[in-house]
Design an enzyme around this catalytic site. Structure first.
Site, short mmCIF file in Angstrom:
data_model
loop_
_atom_site.label_atom_id
_atom_site.label_comp_id
_atom_site.label_asym_id
_atom_site.label_seq_id
_atom_site.Cartn_x
_atom_site.Cartn_y
_atom_site.Cartn_z
N GLY A 12 7.20 32.68 42.08
CA GLY A 12 7.95 33.47 42.29
C GLY A 12 8.00 33.93 43.73
O GLY A 12 7.96 35.33 44.08
N SER A 13 7.61 33.51 44.87
CA SER A 13 7.55 33.80 45.96
C SER A 13 9.49 34.48 46.48
O SER A 13 9.61 35.45 47.09
CB SER A 13 7.27 32.66 46.81
N ASN A 14 10.11 33.92 45.97
CA ASN A 14 11.60 33.99 46.26
C ASN A 14 12.18 35.08 45.40
O ASN A 14 12.57 36.19 45.57
CB ASN A 14 12.84 33.34 45.24
N LEU A 90 13.36 27.06 35.11
CA LEU A 90 13.64 25.35 35.03
C LEU A 90 14.66 24.88 33.95
O LEU A 90 14.78 23.92 33.26
CB LEU A 90 12.25 24.83 34.82
N ILE A 93 20.60 27.86 31.22
CA ILE A 93 21.31 28.90 30.81
C ILE A 93 21.90 28.34 29.97
O ILE A 93 23.30 27.88 29.91
CB ILE A 93 21.52 30.00 31.86
N ASN A 107 21.62 31.92 41.91
CA ASN A 107 20.28 30.50 41.62
C ASN A 107 20.16 30.65 43.20
O ASN A 107 21.35 29.70 43.56
CB ASN A 107 20.33 29.76 40.63
N HIS A 109 18.49 26.53 45.17
CA HIS A 109 18.24 25.82 45.36
C HIS A 109 17.32 25.16 46.11
O HIS A 109 18.68 25.16 47.47
CB HIS A 109 19.65 24.35 44.53
N ASP A 150 23.08 23.15 38.93
CA ASP A 150 22.78 23.20 39.72
C ASP A 150 25.01 23.23 40.62
O ASP A 150 24.71 22.26 41.58
CB ASP A 150 22.28 22.06 41.27
N GLU A 179 15.22 29.86 52.28
CA GLU A 179 15.73 30.01 50.75
C GLU A 179 15.39 31.53 51.06
O GLU A 179 15.73 33.14 50.13
CB GLU A 179 14.42 29.87 50.00
#
Ligand code: GRF
Length: 206
Positions: A12-14, A90, A93, A107, A109, A150, A179
């Site tokens: 969850g760093s983003n 992961l 959707i 998203n 990537h 992606d 990111e």
């Protein structure tokens, strides 16, 4: 106020970076929900600390993919979600969600799409493939989500060099810094209505 949901499976760093960015900039957007396919991902603690609802939903717990989509859609509607941000989520959707949130799912990537993406290309595998290919640049891509992994229209990209000495870890670290810079910026563009999607291309409005 734009209502955001995050979908995440891991650290969850983003998510954390976007939360911080939204708070610092006083943007007209806030997270109302975190969805995960895992019951206790580290990212759930971040949601808890920020008083954001956490929902553990995994398609495996449903009799059919349709039943899972219906429930997910109902939850997103209950929370009146406007935009979805994926970060380290992961699972694919479900098409019903992509349809309902057409052009409103982002998203990130950890490579320069359309290269080094697609099914199975996540985590360390992306950076391993980048290094093995011999390319001299990699980077991060924020894109709109469509029905394929992606694949959707690209919103923002930034490059980093790939050095001969790089390992997947050192490259991942360099990409992650990018990111954390570009994902919040892309979310800001999204929530302030500045992304115009024209086929596969995205225009950033002034
Ligand atoms: C990031 O590298 C992102 O690009 C990818 O999954 C990772 C998630 O990291 N989709 P974090 O959970 O945001 O720290």
């Amino acid at each position: 106020m734009v209502r955001l949901a995050a979908f995440a499976s891991g650290r969850g760093s983003n998510f954390s970076g976007i939360l911080k960015f939204l708070a610092e900039r006083d943007l007209p957007a806030r997270y109302v929900l975190l969805v995960s396919d895992r019951s206790h991902p580290p990212v759930a603690d971040l949601a808890l600390e920020a008083s954001i609802a956490f929902l553990h939903l995994n398609s495996k717990g449903f009799p059919s993919p349709e039943a899972y989509s219906v429930r997910l859609l109902r939850e997103l509607e209950n929370y009146q979600v406007d935009w979805i941000t994926l970060a380290g989520y992961l699972k694919i959707i479900p098409p019903a969600i992509v349809e309902q949130f057409h052009g409103r799912i982002l998203n990130i990537h950890p490579a320069l799409l359309p290269s080094f993406g697609g099914p199975g290309m996540y985590g360390e595998r992306v950076h391993q493939a980048v290094i093995a290919s011999g390319v001299k640049v990699s980077g991060a891509t924020v894109h709109i989500v469509d029905e394929q992994y992606d694949h959707g229209p690209i919103v923002m990209q930034e490059t980093v060099p790939v050095f001969y000495e790089d390992t997947p870890e050192t490259l991942a670290h360099r990409v992650l810094e990018v990111e954390h810079r570009i994902y919040p910026q892309a979310v800001e563009l999204a929530v302030t209505g500045r992304l115009k999607i024209l086929g596969r291309r995205v225009e950033v409005l002034p």
